[in-house]
Design an enzyme around this catalytic site. Sequence first.
Site, PDB file in Angstrom:
ATOM      1  N   SER A 198       8.007 -85.674 -34.933  1.00 36.98           N
ATOM      2  CA  SER A 198       9.234 -86.439 -35.195  1.00 36.98           C
ATOM      3  C   SER A 198       9.553 -87.439 -34.087  1.00 36.98           C
ATOM      4  O   SER A 198       9.291 -87.190 -32.912  1.00 36.98           O
ATOM      5  CB  SER A 198      10.426 -85.490 -35.332  1.00 36.98           C
ATOM      6  N   GLU A 243       1.412 -74.718 -40.548  1.00 39.83           N
ATOM      7  CA  GLU A 243       2.790 -74.592 -40.081  1.00 39.83           C
ATOM      8  C   GLU A 243       3.722 -74.116 -41.191  1.00 39.83           C
ATOM      9  O   GLU A 243       4.760 -73.530 -40.920  1.00 39.83           O
ATOM     10  CB  GLU A 243       3.259 -75.967 -39.555  1.00 39.83           C
TER      11      GLU A 243
END
Lengths: 339, 329
Positions: free
Chosen positions: A91, A207
Amino acid sequence: MGFSAEFSRKMAEKGWLGLSIEKQYGGQEAGFFRRYVIVEELLAAGAPVSAHWIADRQSGPLIQRYGSEEQKQRYLPGICAGQSFFCIGMSEPNAGSDLASVRSRAEKTVGGWLLNGQKIWTTNATRSHYMIALVRTSGSAADRHQGLSQFVIDLSAPGVEIREIKDLNGDAHFSEVFFKDVFLPDDTLIGDEGAGWEQVTAELAFERSGPERILSSIVVLEGWLNWLRATPQSHDEKLGRAIAHLATLRELSISVTARLAAGESPIVQAAIVKDLGTSFEQELPVMIADALTADPRLQPPRSLMETTVFVAGAAPSYSLRGGTREILRGMIARGLGLR
Amino acid sequence: MLEESAKQLFATHCKAEHVRKAQQTGEIETLLNELVHAGFVDALVPEADGGAGLSLIDLAPVLFQAGAHAAPLPLGDTIVARTEPAVPSGSGAVAIAPGPLETTAKGRMLSNVPFGRVASYVIARSPADWHLLPLEEATVLASPSSGILGADLLWPHDAPNGLTVERQDWFRIGALMRAVEMAGAMGRLLEMTVAYAMEREQFGRAIAKQQAIQQQIGEMAEHCYAARISAELGLAGFTDPSASAIAKSRVSEAAVRVGAIAHAVHGAIGITEEHDLQLYTRRLVEARIAYGGESYWNRELGQALLNTTDSSMEFVLSVSARKKMPIDL
């Protein structure tokens, strides 16, 4: 998830880290399911696994799959020994759900790359040795999935600055990470230049599908169950529903792990597990908080109330980290051919 | 292989027109004969006794296909019933009565038996043991409360009791089989809904291109996947009541959302008798509440956990222990 470097090192001494990593790099070559069984027990017990968590779950497997021989020898033994901790550089301030619009940029220079830019919401950045970051190496944000690459960044390198961000519960587990003319040697590029999007997509399947996508709130469920046994109440139905969901989610998570272990990249199935799993993790503290206060004459244990309130406060993050609910459902829709 | 041959069999002999006809007339003979010939109906019977000697989880693909084609018969229930010595070979479909045999002024009666209109035998509790009752002498009374293929069954007061069967957990088997059927039907509903969204145009483009529709179908796919895997857990843990409870509760909960989204995407055409959607969604509505809805099975599950000293994770692990982890991978 608590952080303890000492606990992580002890895990390694037991041979419980690097279970899916080859022996020649310090791993156990024991396969994904041994890891699954061990991880599940650790999470259910609320063990402090945060230090090695990301390295063991995704950075190690990523390096093993895409890294050069030299890179495997450099990074994997430290991961398996519980001494190298990793964080994820995905991010950015203007690239959250729209991950392909990352602007951190590495320009080619003699013997390596010069990185400038910023990452944000990076879990454990202040306590990790390395970050595997997705950055732009050619083209512009308009090129979307083209021109992105992954690097292993040594967080002690000159030009890296990390600032902690406090979360709503007062903890500082995530950070902002700034890069100013950070030199990345050529041999820190992981996989092929320009193949970063494909690699990061494969990494996200690890993930999104593990037991941690189901068990974030399990400590509240176990605490409530103990109280129900000590102080009988009429919540059998709510308890049973939680079990029906938990058992189903575990089967789903295992089925995705089987595909990962078979060398597939089950992106859609992993998205399904994550969305259903985090919905369950979010419902659990809401339902239990209501049940704990269903009869004002009964006094629930103080620590259970505290944990429930803490988890209820943190729960909205479950469907943000690792891909928002809307992004995941969009991916499922794409998998079905709708877009 | 099993899945392919089942798929072919149902695609040929269980088309929408066959399902509609069975719903009108109670006629299932051709489909049942084909299922017997294919070896599916006696699949659990030991090979020495002329069966295929399979276990229930091996048959999961066949049972899901039955659900995916809205098969108008209790296939799973019949397959399990065939392992009972009391059930004669060539016995036709065997239904399970959810409630006990009651004595009324008109005779001896079983109320709201799912598949009562198409069954040849019914297994029912009367009053303590479970018995096998032939429908030959029974009056079959279809009523709105009995559902599409269900019926009240009435025998004369002097009708024989029927043979005792060995298993005593038929209510749970009925619940598990409805869960498996629903999971199969949901897979079909997802296919139909995706296809419809891609073909139906509004605002100048396929509605599949609308994010609001994509998000709903994404959610639908999640519930379908969850339903399928919990039904598999129920079949794999066939002898474990908690595995059946998990399957019936979780699949029933999923069925509500899946049915709602299928209808939301189809719009008004999905409400018509003529469209095939209702063949599946009405069955979901019925199967969800047959042999106990979510509340009943959740309560059973909660009590089962409270009666142990297990943590919730230990309890879940003990239920899935019958499904072997592929540890070699």
